[in-house]
Structure formats: C-alpha cells, structure tokens
Design a protein around this motif. Structure first.
Motif, PDB file in Angstrom:
ATOM      1  N   ASP A 168     -35.392  46.002   4.823  1.00  0.00           N
ATOM      2  CA  ASP A 168     -35.762  46.189   6.021  1.00  0.00           C
ATOM      3  C   ASP A 168     -36.407  47.756   6.094  1.00  0.00           C
ATOM      4  N   GLU A 169     -35.664  48.632   5.295  1.00  0.00           N
ATOM      5  CA  GLU A 169     -35.778  50.109   5.573  1.00  0.00           C
ATOM      6  C   GLU A 169     -37.491  50.210   4.733  1.00  0.00           C
ATOM      7  N   SER A 170     -37.812  49.670   3.824  1.00  0.00           N
ATOM      8  CA  SER A 170     -38.936  49.803   3.135  1.00  0.00           C
ATOM      9  C   SER A 170     -40.212  49.086   4.125  1.00  0.00           C
ATOM     10  N   ALA A 171     -39.560  47.976   4.863  1.00  0.00           N
ATOM     11  CA  ALA A 171     -40.766  47.341   5.812  1.00  0.00           C
ATOM     12  C   ALA A 171     -40.798  48.355   7.058  1.00  0.00           C
ATOM     13  N   ARG A 172     -39.738  48.899   7.429  1.00  0.00           N
ATOM     14  CA  ARG A 172     -39.990  49.977   8.638  1.00  0.00           C
ATOM     15  C   ARG A 172     -40.880  51.200   8.030  1.00  0.00           C
ATOM     16  N   MET A 173     -40.995  51.758   7.049  1.00  0.00           N
ATOM     17  CA  MET A 173     -41.404  53.095   6.375  1.00  0.00           C
ATOM     18  C   MET A 173     -42.872  52.503   6.567  1.00  0.00           C
ATOM     19  N   ASP A 174     -43.314  51.334   6.191  1.00  0.00           N
ATOM     20  CA  ASP A 174     -44.649  50.760   6.215  1.00  0.00           C
ATOM     21  C   ASP A 174     -45.042  50.594   7.620  1.00  0.00           C
ATOM     22  N   GLY A 175     -44.179  50.610   8.628  1.00  0.00           N
ATOM     23  CA  GLY A 175     -44.775  50.477  10.145  1.00  0.00           C
ATOM     24  C   GLY A 175     -44.599  49.229  10.567  1.00  0.00           C
ATOM     25  N   ALA A 176     -43.624  48.481  10.111  1.00  0.00           N
ATOM     26  CA  ALA A 176     -43.503  46.903  10.337  1.00  0.00           C
ATOM     27  C   ALA A 176     -42.687  46.993  11.756  1.00  0.00           C
ATOM     28  N   SER A 177     -42.760  46.099  12.583  1.00  0.00           N
ATOM     29  CA  SER A 177     -42.171  46.096  13.798  1.00  0.00           C
ATOM     30  C   SER A 177     -40.629  45.079  13.458  1.00  0.00           C
ATOM     31  N   ASN A 178     -39.628  44.951  14.333  1.00  0.00           N
ATOM     32  CA  ASN A 178     -38.561  44.141  14.404  1.00  0.00           C
ATOM     33  C   ASN A 178     -39.169  42.740  14.239  1.00  0.00           C
ATOM     34  N   THR A 179     -40.212  42.350  15.127  1.00  0.00           N
ATOM     35  CA  THR A 179     -40.729  40.927  15.041  1.00  0.00           C
ATOM     36  C   THR A 179     -41.371  40.436  13.732  1.00  0.00           C
ATOM     37  N   ARG A 180     -42.009  41.479  13.221  1.00  0.00           N
ATOM     38  CA  ARG A 180     -42.535  41.215  12.041  1.00  0.00           C
ATOM     39  C   ARG A 180     -41.750  41.133  10.701  1.00  0.00           C
ATOM     40  N   ILE A 181     -40.513  42.228  10.782  1.00  0.00           N
ATOM     41  CA  ILE A 181     -39.571  41.977   9.724  1.00  0.00           C
ATOM     42  C   ILE A 181     -38.934  40.687   9.901  1.00  0.00           C
ATOM     43  N   LEU A 182     -38.407  40.127  11.024  1.00  0.00           N
ATOM     44  CA  LEU A 182     -37.876  38.941  11.147  1.00  0.00           C
ATOM     45  C   LEU A 182     -38.561  37.632  10.580  1.00  0.00           C
ATOM     46  N   PHE A 183     -39.936  37.803  11.065  1.00  0.00           N
ATOM     47  CA  PHE A 183     -40.665  36.614  10.542  1.00  0.00           C
ATOM     48  C   PHE A 183     -41.321  36.575   9.314  1.00  0.00           C
ATOM     49  N   THR A 184     -41.669  37.715   8.701  1.00  0.00           N
ATOM     50  CA  THR A 184     -42.288  37.905   7.461  1.00  0.00           C
ATOM     51  C   THR A 184     -41.120  38.295   6.032  1.00  0.00           C
ATOM     52  N   ILE A 185     -39.999  38.602   6.457  1.00  0.00           N
ATOM     53  CA  ILE A 185     -39.057  39.108   5.656  1.00  0.00           C
ATOM     54  C   ILE A 185     -37.814  38.108   5.579  1.00  0.00           C
ATOM     55  N   TYR A 186     -37.270  38.300   6.931  1.00  0.00           N
ATOM     56  CA  TYR A 186     -35.908  37.734   6.822  1.00  0.00           C
ATOM     57  C   TYR A 186     -36.217  35.974   6.689  1.00  0.00           C
ATOM     58  N   LEU A 187     -36.918  35.506   7.549  1.00  0.00           N
ATOM     59  CA  LEU A 187     -36.944  34.042   7.549  1.00  0.00           C
ATOM     60  C   LEU A 187     -37.493  33.229   6.293  1.00  0.00           C
ATOM     61  N   PRO A 188     -38.440  33.913   5.682  1.00  0.00           N
ATOM     62  CA  PRO A 188     -38.666  33.304   4.234  1.00  0.00           C
ATOM     63  C   PRO A 188     -37.441  33.202   3.284  1.00  0.00           C
ATOM     64  N   LEU A 189     -36.716  34.357   3.457  1.00  0.00           N
ATOM     65  CA  LEU A 189     -35.541  34.545   2.586  1.00  0.00           C
ATOM     66  C   LEU A 189     -34.272  33.632   3.074  1.00  0.00           C
ATOM     67  N   SER A 190     -34.380  32.896   4.097  1.00  0.00           N
ATOM     68  CA  SER A 190     -33.428  32.373   4.694  1.00  0.00           C
ATOM     69  C   SER A 190     -33.802  30.941   4.820  1.00  0.00           C
ATOM     70  N   MET A 191     -34.331  30.256   4.191  1.00  0.00           N
ATOM     71  CA  MET A 191     -34.708  28.915   4.334  1.00  0.00           C
ATOM     72  C   MET A 191     -33.458  28.138   4.209  1.00  0.00           C
ATOM     73  N   SER A 192     -32.672  28.344   3.291  1.00  0.00           N
ATOM     74  CA  SER A 192     -31.338  27.521   3.137  1.00  0.00           C
ATOM     75  C   SER A 192     -30.542  27.583   4.327  1.00  0.00           C
ATOM     76  N   SER A 193     -30.453  28.735   5.036  1.00  0.00           N
ATOM     77  CA  SER A 193     -29.640  28.682   6.096  1.00  0.00           C
ATOM     78  C   SER A 193     -30.253  27.896   7.462  1.00  0.00           C
ATOM     79  N   ILE A 194     -31.646  28.113   7.505  1.00  0.00           N
ATOM     80  CA  ILE A 194     -32.541  27.547   8.375  1.00  0.00           C
ATOM     81  C   ILE A 194     -32.263  25.997   8.404  1.00  0.00           C
ATOM     82  N   ALA A 195     -32.499  25.332   7.118  1.00  0.00           N
ATOM     83  CA  ALA A 195     -32.332  23.991   6.923  1.00  0.00           C
ATOM     84  C   ALA A 195     -30.812  23.436   7.354  1.00  0.00           C
ATOM     85  N   THR A 196     -30.111  24.354   7.028  1.00  0.00           N
ATOM     86  CA  THR A 196     -28.821  23.824   7.265  1.00  0.00           C
ATOM     87  C   THR A 196     -28.651  23.642   8.787  1.00  0.00           C
ATOM     88  N   ILE A 197     -28.929  24.930   9.351  1.00  0.00           N
ATOM     89  CA  ILE A 197     -28.854  25.012  10.972  1.00  0.00           C
ATOM     90  C   ILE A 197     -29.689  23.939  11.632  1.00  0.00           C
TER      91      ILE A 197
END
Length: 288
Positions: A168-197
């Motif tokens: 999260d911190e490295s993405a913010r240093m590159d100027g990424a917004s919360n929306t971009r961090i969520l959809f480009t970093i968190y969601l790809p890493l959370s596929m197991s949780s997303i599949a379960t839900i």
C-alpha cells in the motif's frame, strides 16, 4: 513420516465416517435423478431406489419446455448474477477502508455492521421500508435489501488486513489513489477470499424464497424457488390440458426433475471456485 497404529486406525475411521456422511448427502439426489429418469409405471409402483428403470427423458423434456419454469429460472439467474456482482462490489468497497488503521471511526462503523448480525428491524418494518421506496413487485426487492452480509464483510476485511502494508505504501508513493490500490493490488491478491464470498452470496441469492413471498405477488416475477415450492406442495404440477405429459410421465417424476434442474446450476459453480474456497475461509477465520 511413519504413522503409528493408532494414527492409521484413526485415518481409516475418518475416511469411513466421511464417506458415510457424503453418501447421506448424495443418495437423495441420486434417488431423485433415478425417479426423474424412470417410466411412470415403475415410479407409481415405488420400485425406484438408486437406479432408473425404464429409462425415459419425458420428465426433463416437460420441465425444460414449461413456460413457468423457464420464466422463474430466468428470474433466479438475474437475481443471482446481478445480486452477487453488486454484493461483491459493495463488500469490497466497505471492507477496504475498514481494514485500514488510519480510517476514522472504523470501530464504530464495524460495530454497527456486526450489530445487524444479532438484531434486525423485523419483518414488518423491513416490508414497510421496501414498499415505501417502491421495490415491491420488482426483482430488485430480492437484491437490494440483502446487498451486504456482515459476515462476508468481516471475512474480506480480515483478508485485506493480511496483505502487507508495504504494498500500500509503495503504491501511494507512486501516486496511486485508493481506488487504484484496491482494484490493482488488493483484489488480485484476494482471489481466494473473493471466490469464497462469491459462493456464499450466489448460494444465498439462488436459494432465497422468503423475500419473494414477502415482496412479490406477480407470478411472472417469482424466482425458481417459489415455483419449486409450489411443485413440491402439489400446488402446481402437470397441467390437465397437457395430455402428452400426463400420458408419458407422472407428477412425482416431474417434481423430481424440477428439483434436479433447480439444484444443478448452483452446483456447477462450486468446481470452479473449490480451489480457492478452503484458503479463503481459513484466512478470514484466523486473521483480523
């Protein structure tokens, strides 16, 4: 690793027990399938156990050509697909800020979510709200009131909290917004949780019939589960005017075929999500 005799015995007993439990779940479906594929005379004589006798497909042909079945099936598909997508989106958008230590009042907001797991407004107040906003006799009445499940929110929040803050911190240093961090970093890493839900939401929407009983009176808007309920309770079965269906099959076979057709679509989802399911549930259970 060498197993002791006690561990070997435990392993055998464990497999036997799990096999018996699996059979108790599978045999009723096998019996229904055999009944749906058997000739009318054998079904009426109650000769069917777990293998069809006098193989025929008239019951499935009748069900799959029945206008009411196809209408309710289409309604359930719409409710499940749209509802699951919207629920996932809202759950992710809610879980992300609640997983951040810097988010103000997150404990209060999370407490309010959890509170709804134990206390609700009740059937009558909820119905009055749904009616007041004009959702009665619409498919949205099956979707909007249950868009967010607190349990799923907690599960996804716990998974987001397990992701290292350094990303999260490295993405913010590159100027990424919360929306971009969520959809480009968190969601790809959370596929197991997303599949379960996704599985939890899809099964919930597909099996939901109580909301339809409360909010929908138009037969053309009824979900599949209401039609299935009427079939099982003998409120709706083979039409008297359908002479061909009456001659080639029995109401009991049609009920069995309808149940199979109602259950199979949601069962087909699980093989695609199974590899993520256990991991997603366990991470959500032990993190947070």
């Amino acid at each position: 690793m060498i197993q002791t005799n006690g561990e070997k015995i435990f392993g055998v007993l464990n497999y036997v027990l799990l096999t018996l439990l699996s059979l108790t779940m599978l045999l009723p479906f096998i019996h229904l399938l055999a009944k749906a594929l058997s000739s009318e005379a054998y079904v009426l004589a109650k000769d069917i156990t777990f293998w069809p006798i006098g193989l025929q497909f008239n019951s499935f042909n009748y069900v799959l050509q029945n206008k009411q079945f196809l209408t309710t099936f289409g309604n359930s598909v719409f409710i499940t697909v749209v509802g699951t997508f919207l629920s996932l989106l809202i759950t992710m958008l809610s879980a992300y800020p609640l997983s951040k230590q810097s988010f103000p009042a997150k404990r209060v907001i999370l407490f309010l979510y959890v509170l709804t797991m134990f206390f609700s407004g009740g059937i009558i107040p909820t119905y009055l709200v749904v009616k007041a906003i004009g959702l009665t006799n619409t498919l949205w009445a099956m979707i909007i009131p249950g868009l967010l499940a607190p349990f799923n929110l907690i599960l996804m929040r716990s998974f987001f909290m397990s992701i290292p803050d350094a990303l999260d911190e490295s993405a913010r240093m590159d100027g990424a917004s919360n929306t971009r961090i969520l959809f480009t970093i968190y969601l790809p890493l959370s596929m197991s949780s997303i599949a379960t839900i996704t599985m939890f939401y899809a099964v919930g929407y597909w099996n939901n019939f109580f909301s339809a009983m409360l909010y929908i009176t138009d037969r053309n808007l009824m979900p599949l589960q209401i039609y299935l309920k009427s079939i099982i309770q003998n409120e709706s079965s083979v039409s008297v005017g359908d002479i061909e269906a009456l001659l080639n099959t029995s109401p009991e076979s049609i009920r069995a075929a309808t149940i199979i057709c109602a259950v199979v679509p949601i069962l087909l989802i699980y093989p695609f999500l199974q590899k993520y399911f256990v991991k997603g549930a366990l991470v959500g259970a032990v993190k947070g």
